[in-house]
Scaffold this motif. Structure first.
Motif: not given
Length: 194
Positions: A134-139, A143, A60, A146-148
């Protein structure tokens, strides 16, 4: 009851090697790729000092270094360019042919990978497979991590079971190449170590 569920790891199983570094080399160039890799020992030391050293933490950190260089829309364009540029010789032909065999038979095929959705979605989006990764957490365009959890080891099994009722399948086949695939391979009636 459905016939077969086919589970495939991606990096090192369907491909000859890791696609994360190949993607960042394609997107950012060799210099930026090497700069991120040079920082790994520093992050490892910080992880040890904080007692937080594990592969997911390092992964990460490295991804944050690379993905922080551009916004989401630019990454999406680069990922599509990478998917187009990924050469056929990047794939293990025998394993890729098995995936296509299951597809032609009408079986359910899932790619189960610790790699990130950023570059996997464009590669597999139109391939008639389900992608568990593996999922991305974007705001917004940034970036955030990780989303989870990182989709590796026991997390692969948890995600498979969240998506698939295993009892619906007469036969489960899995392909993997590392310790991160071991739990997934144990789900299968037929496991292939690549």
């Amino acid at each position: 009851m459905n016939k077969t569920l086919a589970l495939f790891d991606f990096d090192g199983t369907l491909t000859w090697g890791d696609t994360m570094l190949a993607f960042f080399r394609h997107a950012l160039g060799l210099g930026v790729l090497l700069l991120g890799l040079v920082q790994l020992p520093v992050w490892l030391l910080l992880g040890i000092l904080k007692l937080r050293v594990n592969k997911a933490y390092l992964k990460e950190r490295l991804l944050r270094f690379y993905l922080g260089k551009k916004g989401k829309e630019e990454w999406e364009a680069l990922a599509h360019s990478f998917a187009d540029a990924l050469q056929e010789n990047a794939y293990r032909v025998a394993v890729y042919d098995q995936l296509r065999k299951y597809q032609k038979a009408g079986d359910r095929v899932c790619i189960v990978s610790a790699s990130l959705d950023v570059w996997l979605d464009p590669i597999w989006g139109n391939q008639n497979v389900e992608l568990i990764c593996t999922q991305s957490n974007w705001q917004g365009s940034k970036w955030m991590g990780f989303d989870g959890a990182n989709c590796n080891g026991d997390e692969k099994v948890r995600r498979i079971k969240a998506l698939v009722n295993l009892a619906d399948y007469e036969h489960i086949v899995a392909y993997g190449n590392s310790r991160g695939d071991a739990a997934m391979l144990k789900l299968a009636n037929e496991a292939h170590w690549i």
